[in-house]
Design a protein around this motif. Structure first.
Motif, PDB file in Angstrom:
ATOM      1  N   LEU A 122       0.830  -1.202   0.000  1.00 43.70           N
ATOM      2  CA  LEU A 122       0.000   0.000   0.000  1.00 43.70           C
ATOM      3  C   LEU A 122       0.865   1.253   0.000  1.00 43.70           C
ATOM      4  CD1 LEU A 122      -1.903  -2.265   1.317  1.00 43.70           C
ATOM      5  CD2 LEU A 122      -3.185  -0.319   2.211  1.00 43.70           C
ATOM      6  N   ILE A 123       0.521   2.181  -0.884  1.00 47.10           N
ATOM      7  CA  ILE A 123       1.226   3.460  -0.920  1.00 47.10           C
ATOM      8  C   ILE A 123       0.253   4.563  -0.528  1.00 47.10           C
ATOM      9  CG2 ILE A 123       2.494   5.105  -2.371  1.00 47.10           C
ATOM     10  CD1 ILE A 123       3.279   2.676  -4.129  1.00 47.10           C
ATOM     11  N   LEU A 132      -4.898   9.070 -16.092  1.00 46.22           N
ATOM     12  CA  LEU A 132      -3.725   8.231 -16.361  1.00 46.22           C
ATOM     13  C   LEU A 132      -3.302   7.459 -15.119  1.00 46.22           C
ATOM     14  CD1 LEU A 132      -1.398  10.319 -18.707  1.00 46.22           C
ATOM     15  CD2 LEU A 132      -2.824   8.355 -19.264  1.00 46.22           C
ATOM     16  N   VAL A 133      -3.326   8.149 -13.969  1.00 43.02           N
ATOM     17  CA  VAL A 133      -2.937   7.493 -12.714  1.00 43.02           C
ATOM     18  C   VAL A 133      -3.786   6.247 -12.497  1.00 43.02           C
ATOM     19  CG1 VAL A 133      -3.044   7.741 -10.197  1.00 43.02           C
ATOM     20  CG2 VAL A 133      -1.994   9.534 -11.571  1.00 43.02           C
ATOM     21  N   LYS A 134      -5.088   6.395 -12.662  1.00 47.37           N
ATOM     22  CA  LYS A 134      -5.974   5.258 -12.445  1.00 47.37           C
ATOM     23  C   LYS A 134      -5.710   4.153 -13.466  1.00 47.37           C
ATOM     24  CE  LYS A 134     -10.409   3.671 -11.321  1.00 47.37           C
ATOM     25  NZ  LYS A 134     -11.802   3.865 -11.141  1.00 47.37           N
ATOM     26  N   HIS A 180      -1.687  -2.514 -13.420  1.00 48.77           N
ATOM     27  CA  HIS A 180      -0.970  -3.379 -12.479  1.00 48.77           C
ATOM     28  C   HIS A 180      -1.942  -4.167 -11.592  1.00 48.77           C
ATOM     29  CE1 HIS A 180       2.180  -0.462 -13.580  1.00 48.77           C
ATOM     30  NE2 HIS A 180       3.024  -1.439 -13.309  1.00 48.77           N
ATOM     31  N   ASN A 181      -3.210  -4.212 -11.996  1.00 48.23           N
ATOM     32  CA  ASN A 181      -4.250  -4.866 -11.198  1.00 48.23           C
ATOM     33  C   ASN A 181      -4.356  -4.308  -9.786  1.00 48.23           C
ATOM     34  OD1 ASN A 181      -5.018  -6.622 -13.292  1.00 48.23           O
ATOM     35  ND2 ASN A 181      -3.235  -7.914 -12.820  1.00 48.23           N
ATOM     36  N   GLY A 182      -4.029  -3.056  -9.632  1.00 49.33           N
ATOM     37  CA  GLY A 182      -4.108  -2.425  -8.318  1.00 49.33           C
ATOM     38  C   GLY A 182      -5.393  -1.619  -8.172  1.00 49.33           C
ATOM     39  N   THR A 183      -5.525  -0.994  -7.006  1.00 51.43           N
ATOM     40  CA  THR A 183      -6.694  -0.140  -6.794  1.00 51.43           C
ATOM     41  C   THR A 183      -6.228   1.214  -6.268  1.00 51.43           C
ATOM     42  OG1 THR A 183      -6.949  -0.920  -4.530  1.00 51.43           O
ATOM     43  CG2 THR A 183      -8.269  -2.022  -6.221  1.00 51.43           C
ATOM     44  N   ILE A 184      -7.055   2.234  -6.466  1.00 45.82           N
ATOM     45  CA  ILE A 184      -6.717   3.550  -5.921  1.00 45.82           C
ATOM     46  C   ILE A 184      -7.940   4.121  -5.225  1.00 45.82           C
ATOM     47  CG2 ILE A 184      -7.217   4.692  -8.147  1.00 45.82           C
ATOM     48  CD1 ILE A 184      -4.896   6.681  -7.279  1.00 45.82           C
ATOM     49  N   LYS A 185      -7.682   4.669  -4.020  1.00 49.08           N
ATOM     50  CA  LYS A 185      -8.768   5.301  -3.275  1.00 49.08           C
ATOM     51  C   LYS A 185      -8.319   6.713  -2.918  1.00 49.08           C
ATOM     52  CE  LYS A 185      -9.401   1.998  -0.222  1.00 49.08           C
ATOM     53  NZ  LYS A 185      -9.900   1.180   0.873  1.00 49.08           N
ATOM     54  N   PHE A 210      -4.108   9.953  -1.437  1.00 48.46           N
ATOM     55  CA  PHE A 210      -4.375   8.840  -2.338  1.00 48.46           C
ATOM     56  C   PHE A 210      -3.829   7.568  -1.706  1.00 48.46           C
ATOM     57  CE2 PHE A 210      -4.356  12.506  -5.138  1.00 48.46           C
ATOM     58  CZ  PHE A 210      -5.504  12.273  -5.895  1.00 48.46           C
ATOM     59  N   ILE A 211      -4.609   6.501  -1.761  1.00 45.06           N
ATOM     60  CA  ILE A 211      -4.144   5.210  -1.246  1.00 45.06           C
ATOM     61  C   ILE A 211      -4.142   4.227  -2.403  1.00 45.06           C
ATOM     62  CG2 ILE A 211      -4.528   3.367   0.436  1.00 45.06           C
ATOM     63  CD1 ILE A 211      -6.371   5.565   1.868  1.00 45.06           C
ATOM     64  N   ILE A 212      -2.934   3.828  -2.776  1.00 42.34           N
ATOM     65  CA  ILE A 212      -2.802   2.923  -3.915  1.00 42.34           C
ATOM     66  C   ILE A 212      -2.391   1.553  -3.414  1.00 42.34           C
ATOM     67  CG2 ILE A 212      -1.611   2.530  -6.108  1.00 42.34           C
ATOM     68  CD1 ILE A 212      -1.053   5.594  -6.070  1.00 42.34           C
ATOM     69  N   THR A 213      -3.090   0.538  -3.832  1.00 40.33           N
ATOM     70  CA  THR A 213      -2.754  -0.816  -3.426  1.00 40.33           C
ATOM     71  C   THR A 213      -2.270  -1.598  -4.640  1.00 40.33           C
ATOM     72  OG1 THR A 213      -4.564  -0.676  -1.844  1.00 40.33           O
ATOM     73  CG2 THR A 213      -3.645  -2.866  -2.235  1.00 40.33           C
ATOM     74  N   PHE A 214      -1.071  -2.174  -4.503  1.00 44.08           N
ATOM     75  CA  PHE A 214      -0.549  -3.041  -5.571  1.00 44.08           C
ATOM     76  C   PHE A 214      -0.559  -4.480  -5.117  1.00 44.08           C
ATOM     77  CE2 PHE A 214       1.432   0.959  -6.958  1.00 44.08           C
ATOM     78  CZ  PHE A 214       1.070   0.932  -8.283  1.00 44.08           C
TER      79      PHE A 214
END
Lengths: 289, 134
Positions: free
Chosen positions: A220-221, A261-263, A269-274, A285-289
């Protein structure tokens, strides 16, 4: 399968043959049991893989639907912008015709200047769209490499013009390396950083807090700024759509492409962004890889 | 036609406003043309005139796709301001869009009475004026 197995055994017992009485009979029963157990195991594996396949199909269906609706919005925007530019060309050309016939060279000159301007804008527009589609192809084709996130962010920040003092803190680093597509991750942080600069609150020093948190297999970033924030109530749905500008940022220069683009990169990368945000306090922003 | 007409043009594109204004100026029946680059500014002026009961424009040319507030949002807001009063201005949508989505939104609302495509043509203006003001 188990049911058939039970019935078969009962039928053998009813037939009067006592298989349990002889060594051969017991071996036969044993083989029968083993065979059925084998069948049962096979069936379970097949069922499991069918279930997994179904899950995969429905999730890729969902992905396709998102892609279609994004493309729909994208096409609507591109065609509208290009059409507008062409309509401007037609309108101005008609005016030139009119004033040419009326022998008004001053007016013709004035309109010609606007026509040149308009054509240049049209060209920029086409180039912008081409850049986006080129980036898409690049992103899909690139292989995964190991990327050191803090190093990458620091090197991007060094290239950016922050215009006034700023702080970037890595408050938590449970991991530093990410296996990902470099061109994508580079663009992702470039966009997040430029947004943080663009939508900073000028009354305070820009502070960006980054936390890299390992949660099981998920990386998580957390990327948090102390900028002007976004009114999520009215913008949550549209902020990741292409070419949409957020209201309280309209006076800032931008194309409305960054978060789209970010999304896209995260999705690649099959990740999610909140996103969490409070007006006048900042955005996270919370990015999960 | 007994009286001359006042026009509002609400469109974020200055090229389009330049063109439409130039076209309208060709006509005898044109009294005044006011352009607004933002829907919010056009709305504020109309609201003020509705509340003060001063003269409204006869025709409002309204673009659909504008940043901040688009044409249909403008119509919704205006509908609220009107609060069941009848609007004396004729609102003509003037857009480059022929998109189904936009045509459907036009058909659903009751404030705008025409859906015109850019660029506006001379004979279109004449027939619209004949239709609504003769």
């Amino acid at each position: 399968m188990e049911e058939i197995h039970r019935l078969l055994r009962r039928q053998i017992e009813r037939s009067g043959v006592n298989l349990k009485a002889t060594e051969d009979g017991r071996a036969l029963l044993d083989t029968l049991d083993k065979t059925y157990k084998h069948f049962e195991d096979e069936r379970k594996i097949l069922e499991e893989s069918a279930k997994r396949m179904l899950e995969r199909i429905s999730s890729s269906n969902e992905n396709l639907l998102t892609i279609i609706s994004t493309l729909d919005g994208f096409n609507y925007h591109v065609s509208h912008d290009l059409k507008t530019s062409m309509i401007h060309t037609v309108s101005l050309s008609k005016m030139i015709q009119k004033y040419q016939e009326a022998e008004n060279p001053e007016k013709v000159k004035e309109i010609l200047n606007k026509l040149v301007n308009n054509s240049e804008n049209g060209l920029n527009l086409v180039e912008k769209f081409l850049r986006i589609s080129q980036f898409n192809t690049q992103l899909v084709e690139q292989d995964l490499t190991t990327i050191n996130i803090p190093d990458l962010i620091n090197s991007i920040a060094k290239e950016l013009d922050f215009k006034s003092p700023y702080e970037i803190n890595f408050a938590q680093t449970e991991f530093t390396e990410l296996n990902a597509k470099e061109v994508g991750i580079q663009s992702l942080f470039h966009n997040l950083l430029t947004n943080a600069i663009k939508y900073r609150e000028s009354k305070r020093t820009l502070k960006i807090d980054i936390r890299l948190v390992q949660n099981g297999r998920d990386k998580l970033i957390y990327f948090k700024d102390n900028g002007i924030g976004i009114d999520l109530e009215s913008n949550r749905d549209k902020m990741f759509k292409p070419f949409v500008r957020i209201e309280n940022g309209l006076n800032k220069e931008g194309t409305g492409v960054g978060l789209f683009l970010v999304k896209k990169i995260v999705g690649e990368h099959n990740g999610t962004i909140k996103v969490n945000s409070v007006l006048d306090e900042g955005t996270e922003f919370i990015i999960t890889f | 036609m007994s009286e001359k007409l006042d026009f509002f043009i609400i469109d974020d594109s200055d090229v389009n406003n330049y063109y439409t204004e130039d076209l309208l100026n060709e006509f005898e029946f044109t009294n005044s043309i006011t352009t607004f680059l933002k829907a919010t500014e056009g709305l504020a002026e109309l609201t003020k005139r509705i509340q003060e009961k001063t003269k409204l424009p006869d025709v409002v040319f309204l673009d659909i796709r504008m940043p901040e507030m688009d044409g249909f949002e403008f119509i919704e807001e205006l509908d609220e301001v009107l609060d069941d009063q009848e609007l004396t201005s004729k609102i003509f949508i003037l857009t480059s869009s022929k998109h189904r989505r936009d045509v459907e939104s036009f058909e659903k609302q009751k404030i705008a009475c025409e859906f015109l495509n850019k660029p506006l043509e001379k004979n279109e203006i004449i027939s619209m004026v004949d239709k609504h003001f003769s």
